[in-house]
Design a protein around this motif. Structure first.
Motif, short mmCIF file in Angstrom:
data_model
loop_
_atom_site.label_atom_id
_atom_site.label_comp_id
_atom_site.label_asym_id
_atom_site.label_seq_id
_atom_site.Cartn_x
_atom_site.Cartn_y
_atom_site.Cartn_z
N VAL A 97 0.79 -1.14 0.06
CA VAL A 97 -0.01 0.00 0.02
C VAL A 97 0.77 1.22 -0.10
CG1 VAL A 97 -1.60 1.28 1.03
CG2 VAL A 97 -1.75 -1.39 1.24
N ASP A 98 0.71 1.91 -1.11
CA ASP A 98 1.72 3.22 -1.36
C ASP A 98 1.27 4.39 -0.99
OD1 ASP A 98 4.02 1.35 -2.22
OD2 ASP A 98 3.28 1.68 -4.13
N GLY A 99 1.87 5.18 -0.05
CA GLY A 99 1.21 6.38 0.12
C GLY A 99 1.60 7.54 -1.21
N CYS A 100 0.66 8.42 -1.21
CA CYS A 100 0.81 9.31 -2.61
C CYS A 100 1.61 10.28 -2.64
CB CYS A 100 -0.73 9.77 -2.76
SG CYS A 100 -1.87 8.85 -3.01
N PHE A 101 1.96 10.79 -1.37
CA PHE A 101 3.28 11.60 -1.45
C PHE A 101 4.54 11.00 -1.52
CE2 PHE A 101 6.59 14.01 0.99
CZ PHE A 101 6.42 14.94 0.17
N TRP A 102 4.84 9.82 -0.59
CA TRP A 102 6.17 9.35 -0.49
C TRP A 102 6.42 8.35 -1.78
CZ3 TRP A 102 9.01 11.35 3.24
CH2 TRP A 102 8.37 11.67 4.25
N HIS A 103 5.36 7.98 -2.42
CA HIS A 103 5.85 7.05 -3.63
C HIS A 103 5.45 7.88 -4.80
CE1 HIS A 103 6.70 3.66 -1.18
NE2 HIS A 103 5.81 4.02 -0.21
N GLY A 104 5.43 9.19 -4.82
CA GLY A 104 5.25 10.18 -6.34
C GLY A 104 4.04 9.59 -7.11
N CYS A 105 2.72 9.68 -6.39
CA CYS A 105 1.54 9.41 -7.07
C CYS A 105 1.41 10.33 -8.27
CB CYS A 105 0.41 9.36 -6.16
SG CYS A 105 -1.24 9.02 -7.19
N ALA A 106 1.14 9.87 -9.56
CA ALA A 106 0.86 10.49 -10.48
C ALA A 106 -0.11 11.41 -10.63
CB ALA A 106 0.89 9.76 -11.95
N GLU A 107 -1.30 11.10 -9.76
CA GLU A 107 -2.58 11.92 -9.68
C GLU A 107 -2.51 12.67 -8.53
OE1 GLU A 107 -7.39 10.89 -8.98
OE2 GLU A 107 -5.87 9.39 -9.27
N HIS A 108 -1.73 12.43 -7.34
CA HIS A 108 -1.96 13.47 -6.36
C HIS A 108 -0.77 13.97 -5.59
CE1 HIS A 108 -5.55 10.75 -5.60
NE2 HIS A 108 -5.96 11.72 -5.76
#
Length: 236
Positions: free
Chosen positions: A161-172
């Motif tokens: 389960v990847d966090g949007c900030f720490w793993h660079g989510c393209a959407e958020h």
């Protein structure tokens, strides 16, 4: 490791002994060191700056490190400590300036728990409701210092389960506007590590499923169930 060997290790990681020099509140100049800790039931390594002050040893939190070797983790921690200034790390926690570039980033940092985050708990509940059982926060492969959030050993499926900030989510993901080099490098390192983890597990015969924290847990659970049921080895 002897005291001399530890000193050499710290000097090398810091980029030279002079970079480890720290002026204390009493006016003395001392040598600071980086201490690495891996808390129980955690998959993250935490770095602390330590220095002698009178008869006591003081320490302050520096950052999380995520490299594969102790040498690389020490170097990463020293880079962060030096980038913010060793003197700033002497300040008490309640008065020290936050490294976060904005209230939003600060909130993300505070919520970055080693495990049992809200998205993880929601996904576990949804997967459990589908009748699947799994192990939590386990390394899929022995000897590999990578822990998956859900592990299905029989089907050889590892879920992250990847966090949007720490793993660079393209959407958020929104790049930081302050300390840009550090935060961009941190996210890039995390993404590189994710890709390496996926490659290592895939090569070992595992199926890797990554779920973004913003995803609907019910939909993600169905995706996981489909993969697990298709790969599960029938009992004789």
């Amino acid at each position: 490791m002897s005291a001399t060997e530890r000193a050499v290790e710290q000097d090398k990681a810091a980029g030279g002994r002079t970079k480890r020099l720290l002026s204390t509140a009493s006016g003395r100049t001392v040598l600071a060191s980086i201490c690495l800790r891996l808390p129980a039931k955690s998959r993250r390594v935490y770095a602390y700056l330590r220095w002698p002050e009178g008869r006591k040893t003081r320490e302050r939190y520096v950052c999380q490190v995520s490299c594969d070797t102790r040498e690389e983790n020490l170097a990463q921690a020293w880079r962060q400590a030096l980038s913010v200034g060793l003197a700033s790390l002497q300040q008490p926690k309640e008065s020290a300036r936050s490294w976060a570039s904005s209230p939003a980033v600060r909130s993300v940092m505070r919520a970055n728990r080693p495990r049992d985050t809200r998205p993880e708990l929601a996904l576990r509940s949804a997967v459990h409701a589908l009748g699947l059982r799994y192990r939590v926060d386990r390394p899929p492969l022995a000897g590999l210092r990578r822990r998956a959030d859900l592990v299905f050993s029989g089907a050889r499926v590892a879920v992250f389960v990847d966090g949007c900030f720490w793993h660079g989510c393209a959407e958020h993901y929104r790049p930081s506007t302050r300390n840009v080099e550090f935060w961009s490098g941190k996210v890039a390192d995390n993404r590189k590590r994710d890709e390496e983890t996926d490659s290592l597990l895939t090569a070992a015969g595992w199926t890797v499923i990554r779920v973004w924290e913003h995803e609907d847990p019910q939909g993600a659970a169905r995706r996981i169930a489909t993969a697990v049921l298709a790969l599960r080895t029938p009992r004789r």
